[in-house]
Every structure is written in C-alpha cells, then in structure tokens.
Scaffold this motif. Structure first.
Motif, short mmCIF file in Angstrom:
data_model
loop_
_atom_site.label_atom_id
_atom_site.label_comp_id
_atom_site.label_asym_id
_atom_site.label_seq_id
_atom_site.Cartn_x
_atom_site.Cartn_y
_atom_site.Cartn_z
N SER A 20 0.85 -1.19 0.00
CA SER A 20 0.00 0.00 0.00
C SER A 20 0.88 1.25 0.00
N VAL A 21 0.25 2.40 -0.23
CA VAL A 21 0.96 3.67 -0.30
C VAL A 21 0.33 4.65 0.68
N LEU A 22 1.16 5.35 1.44
CA LEU A 22 0.69 6.38 2.35
C LEU A 22 1.20 7.73 1.86
N GLU A 23 0.29 8.66 1.64
CA GLU A 23 0.67 10.04 1.32
C GLU A 23 0.80 10.81 2.64
N GLY A 24 2.00 11.29 2.92
CA GLY A 24 2.21 12.04 4.14
C GLY A 24 1.58 13.42 4.08
N ALA A 25 1.57 14.08 5.22
CA ALA A 25 0.99 15.41 5.30
C ALA A 25 1.80 16.42 4.50
N THR A 26 1.12 17.39 3.93
CA THR A 26 1.78 18.48 3.20
C THR A 26 2.15 19.59 4.19
N THR A 27 3.41 20.04 4.11
CA THR A 27 3.90 21.09 4.99
C THR A 27 4.28 22.32 4.19
N ASN A 28 3.78 23.48 4.59
CA ASN A 28 4.13 24.75 3.95
C ASN A 28 5.50 25.20 4.45
N VAL A 29 6.44 25.38 3.53
CA VAL A 29 7.80 25.81 3.91
C VAL A 29 8.14 27.15 3.26
N SER A 30 7.13 27.89 2.81
CA SER A 30 7.37 29.13 2.07
C SER A 30 8.05 30.19 2.92
N ALA A 31 7.88 30.12 4.24
CA ALA A 31 8.48 31.14 5.11
C ALA A 31 9.84 30.71 5.68
N CYS A 32 10.36 29.58 5.22
CA CYS A 32 11.59 29.04 5.78
C CYS A 32 12.82 29.50 5.00
N TYR A 33 13.83 29.96 5.73
CA TYR A 33 15.14 30.17 5.12
C TYR A 33 15.80 28.83 4.83
N ASP A 34 15.54 27.88 5.71
CA ASP A 34 16.10 26.54 5.56
C ASP A 34 15.16 25.56 6.24
N ALA A 35 15.14 24.32 5.76
CA ALA A 35 14.30 23.29 6.38
C ALA A 35 14.86 21.93 6.01
N ALA A 36 14.61 20.95 6.88
CA ALA A 36 15.05 19.58 6.63
C ALA A 36 14.05 18.61 7.20
N LEU A 37 13.85 17.49 6.49
CA LEU A 37 12.97 16.42 6.97
C LEU A 37 13.80 15.35 7.66
N ILE A 163 17.00 15.20 5.11
CA ILE A 163 16.88 15.61 3.70
C ILE A 163 16.57 17.10 3.68
N GLU A 164 17.51 17.87 3.15
CA GLU A 164 17.36 19.33 3.14
C GLU A 164 16.40 19.76 2.04
N ILE A 165 15.53 20.70 2.38
CA ILE A 165 14.53 21.21 1.44
C ILE A 165 15.07 22.50 0.82
N PRO A 166 15.05 22.64 -0.52
CA PRO A 166 15.56 23.86 -1.14
C PRO A 166 14.74 25.09 -0.74
N ASP A 167 15.40 26.24 -0.66
CA ASP A 167 14.71 27.43 -0.14
C ASP A 167 13.67 27.99 -1.10
N TRP A 168 13.68 27.53 -2.36
CA TRP A 168 12.65 28.00 -3.31
C TRP A 168 11.34 27.23 -3.17
N ALA A 169 11.36 26.10 -2.46
CA ALA A 169 10.16 25.25 -2.36
C ALA A 169 9.07 25.95 -1.56
N GLN A 170 7.83 25.76 -1.96
CA GLN A 170 6.68 26.29 -1.23
C GLN A 170 6.09 25.25 -0.26
N ARG A 171 6.09 23.99 -0.69
CA ARG A 171 5.51 22.92 0.12
C ARG A 171 6.35 21.66 -0.03
N VAL A 172 6.20 20.75 0.94
CA VAL A 172 6.92 19.49 0.89
C VAL A 172 6.02 18.40 1.44
N ARG A 173 6.21 17.17 0.95
CA ARG A 173 5.49 16.02 1.49
C ARG A 173 6.34 14.77 1.26
#
Length: 199
Positions: A20-37, A163-173
């Motif tokens: 089976s497949v689980l879609e994780g929650a969507t997180t808004n990262v638009s206000a982040c200078y940096d973020a990592a999962l 896993i580092e999220i690029p600063d241009w990203a708006q959302r991540v999942r």
C-alpha cells in the motif's frame, strides 16, 4: 544575532500496510530560510522485504497538485526483521537495558524499533551500543516513555540522514510507497521537520 529554529511533527508514527501507499501530510515551507525532513522507518512483521520506497516531493506552488516534483528517493528497510518480545516488566522511562530472549540479527552500532503494543504512536527508535548475547540490548539514550513487558523489538530499522529542502520550495510532502516489494513486510514510519524561520 539569534536564529529562530523549530521542529514539528509531520507524520506521526504509524504503520503502512504491505503493498500500500501512504501520502504524508503536506507542509508549507514558504516562510523558511532553511528546512530539513527527518524520516524514520522500520519493519513491523517478520516477512522478507526488499525495501520500501520513500519519495520526498516539493512543490513550487502554494496550492494545487499539478506542481509536485521528486526531490529525493531512498529504499530502506530491506531484510527480515527479528521480532523479540521484551521481558522488562515494564521497561521504565529512561531505561537503557532492554531484556530479550534472543539477540539474533541484533548488532551494536545499529538502530532498532521498539514497538509499543499499547499505543503504537508511543513506539521509539533506539540506537544499540552493546549486545549481550541472548540476554539484553543496551541503548545509548534512555527511552522517552515506559513500555509494557509485551512490547516488541524489531531489528530492521533506520533513521535516515536528514533531507534538506531547497529554499525555493513552497511545500513538501513524503510518499511512503510500500508496493516496492509486492509481498513484503508492513513498516512503521514517522517524519519530523526542522525549520529556520528567522535570521
């Protein structure tokens, strides 16, 4: 200069059924200078498993589903776990010695998954430093919560490198794809996010 950092749960500890497949929650990262999962995974039944595909996706758009793109993909949790019921009664908060009847497939310098049979979300990932053959597993940090005597150790577990999220990203999942092995194991997954929101 003080940095504003925070950490938050994204996907609580939960099981993904075999095939089976689980879609994780969507997180808004638009206000982040940096973020990592921070993603954790473990097998939860003793079935030979060739891995679970974990795909991190980012969107350049603040809304809608047309702009998701793959950022990273890993396929961990392969092998066959040894499920060992703990004999601590209970394993107390801050305990570092997990007693078990068999230590087959458990090694020092590896992660294990301690499945809480009363509340699955209270399960923990633990790092083993010493294996005393067929007696106990010593973990580097004491457990955060108490675990009843019938809780279960799982020998196939990972805490993936962040896993580092690029600063241009708006959302991540995260997509947890357990169809990679069509007749493999059920897995436990969890995800958190670290954010830098002010410099």
């Amino acid at each position: 200069m003080a940095l504003t950092k925070s950490v938050a749960a994204v996907d609580a500890c939960q099981e993904v059924a075999q095939n089976s497949v689980l879609e994780g929650a969507t997180t808004n990262v638009s206000a982040c200078y940096d973020a990592a999962l921070h993603i954790d995974i473990a097998q939860t039944n003793a079935t030979a498993h060739t891995g679970t595909r974990i795909r991190v996706q980012v969107s350049s758009n603040t809304t809608g589903d047309e702009d998701w793109h793959d950022l990273a993909e890993v396929i961990p949790a392969y092998g066959t776990t040894n499920l060992e019921v703990i004999t601590n009664n209970p394993l107390a908060v801050s305990g570092t010695s997990i007693t078990v009847a068999s230590t087959t497939e458990y090694t020092a310098g590896a992660w294990i998954f301690l499945e809480d049979v009363d509340t699955f979300a209270n399960s923990e990932w633990c790092y083993v430093t010493v294996v005393t053959t067929n007696t106990s597993l010593t973990i580097i940090d004491g457990v955060t919560r108490a675990h009843a005597g019938n809780s279960i150790c799982n020998s196939v577990a990972s805490r993936l490198p962040p896993i580092e999220i690029p600063d241009w990203a708006q959302r991540v999942r995260v997509i947890y794809d357990n169809t990679y092995d069509a007749d493999g194991a059920t897995v436990a997954v969890r995800c958190r996010i670290s954010k830098l929101t002010a410099i």
